[in-house]
Design an enzyme around this catalytic site. Structure first.
Site, PDB file in Angstrom:
ATOM      1  N   CYS A 102      -7.325  -3.886  -1.824  1.00  0.00           N
ATOM      2  CA  CYS A 102      -7.684  -3.396  -0.866  1.00  0.00           C
ATOM      3  C   CYS A 102      -7.259  -4.427   0.411  1.00  0.00           C
ATOM      4  O   CYS A 102      -7.532  -5.579   0.383  1.00  0.00           O
ATOM      5  CB  CYS A 102      -9.278  -3.367  -0.566  1.00  0.00           C
ATOM      6  N   GLY A 226      -3.012   9.956  -4.484  1.00  0.00           N
ATOM      7  CA  GLY A 226      -4.185   9.636  -3.485  1.00  0.00           C
ATOM      8  C   GLY A 226      -4.109  10.591  -2.403  1.00  0.00           C
ATOM      9  O   GLY A 226      -4.704  11.645  -2.578  1.00  0.00           O
TER      10      GLY A 226
END
Length: 343
Positions: A102, A226
């Site tokens: 992240c 994704g």
């Protein structure tokens, strides 16, 4: 076939854990479209341990989603281990994944997410502590590095393997890149050749053909999809068919897209209630409508909708007017051709 510890997936296609997206409603659709493994959006270790209601709800796993990987993040070893134990003992997830990718500043400032990429020793310490505390297999999702000058992908992957991690999902961008530029699949290949645990390649998989090419060129054990699956679970199905049979199914028509979009919304309503779900579906509906002729004209109505029936009405009216829209567009094209000829 992709296998993590003793968990064997039915194919090599994995749905990525996407914050604000990969909830049970979306994951179940991905599973129905064939994904071999679906990954839940990341959950805070401190949120889990504090008993936060919303955070605990994020740990829900529908049996139909399995096998499923549930992702946690945190910068403190004790709290990360504590959260992992909760996932291990109190959920029916199959795999515990640790987020090391992240790029959000608020996550990195708490010494979590991509911040670990600067220190292979910390990676070993944190992953080994979690592995020792749980029975479920532990995996890691990470990026290739912090920035161009700090790319320790091989060292970090070896640290994960030495610590007992059972697989790595590797995004071919650095933290500094965020989601810009291109994923570096040469580094992904280098990592694959440096460790013996499964590597799942992630980054710029935008078509079934690209997925096949990356699998063959890098030698990775699976591909993680994704953004290409947002509003487009057919990407998962088409990729699987192409990899397994060499068949490239056609893209869905407008009616099929709207049908799945409404199904997605209804599942999200069942999960979160109409008030929250309909607002959350606005972005999803925008993704489902992407590429459909004439969809721009209903964008405002979608972005302002607050009720399920309102949304359905807008979508069905759009479908009903599609033939007329197509005829109008053909007429406009014909006029343009005639105008060119007249010149």
């Amino acid at each position: 076939m992709l296998k993590i510890a003793d968990i064997e997936m039915k194919n090599q296609v994995v749905l990525a854990p996407m914050a604000g997206v990969s909830n049970p409603a979306f994951r179940l659709i991905a599973k129905e479209f064939g994904a071999g493994l679906v990954c839940a959006e990341m959950v805070s270790d401190k949120g889990i341990l504090s008993g936060n209601k919303r955070t605990r709800e994020m740990l829900f796993v529908d049996e139909r989603e399995k096998p499923l990987s549930l992702q946690i993040f945190g910068g403190d070893r004790d709290s990360l281990v504590g959260a992992a134990k909760v996932v291990d003992q109190e959920t029916n997830a199959d795999i515990i994944d640790i987020n090391m990718g992240c790029p959000a500043p608020k996550i990195n400032k708490s010494d979590a997410g991509a911040k670990w990429l600067l220190d292979p020793n910390k990676i070993y310490e944190m992953v080994s502590a979690v592995v020792d505390a749980v029975a479920k297999p532990v995996t890691v999702k990470m990026r290739i590095g912090w920035d161009h000058d700090h790319v320790y992908a091989v060292e970090n992957a070896r640290a994960v393997e030495s610590a007992g991690g059972k697989a790595i999902a590797l995004h071919g961008r650095t933290r500094e890149q965020l989601y810009t530029g291109y994923a570096d699949w040469d580094i992904i290949k280098e990592v694959k050749e440096s460790v013996s645990i499964p590597i799942i390649g992630n980054g710029d998989i935008s078509s079934p053909e690209e997925a096949k090419r990356r699998l063959e060129e890098s030698g990775v054990d699976g591909v993680m999809i994704g953004r290409a699956a947002l509003g487009n679970p057919w990407m998962l199905y088409r990729t699987i068919e192409y990899l397994e049979k060499g068949i490239l199914p056609p893209d869905p028509d407008a009616e099929e897209k709207i049908r799945i979009a409404i199904l997605h919304m209804d599942r999200l309503i069942a999960l979160k209630g109409e008030h929250v779900a309909v607002r959350e579906m606005r972005k999803h509906l925008s993704w489902y409508l992407k590429g459909l002729k004439g969809s721009a004209r209903i964008k405002d109505a979608i972005m302002e909708g607050t009720k399920r029936d309102e949304m359905v009405s807008v979508l069905t009216n759009f479908l009903e007017q599609l033939p007329q829209n197509d005829e109008n567009e053909k007429a406009i094209e014909a006029e343009a051709v005639n105008a060119d000829c007249a010149c």
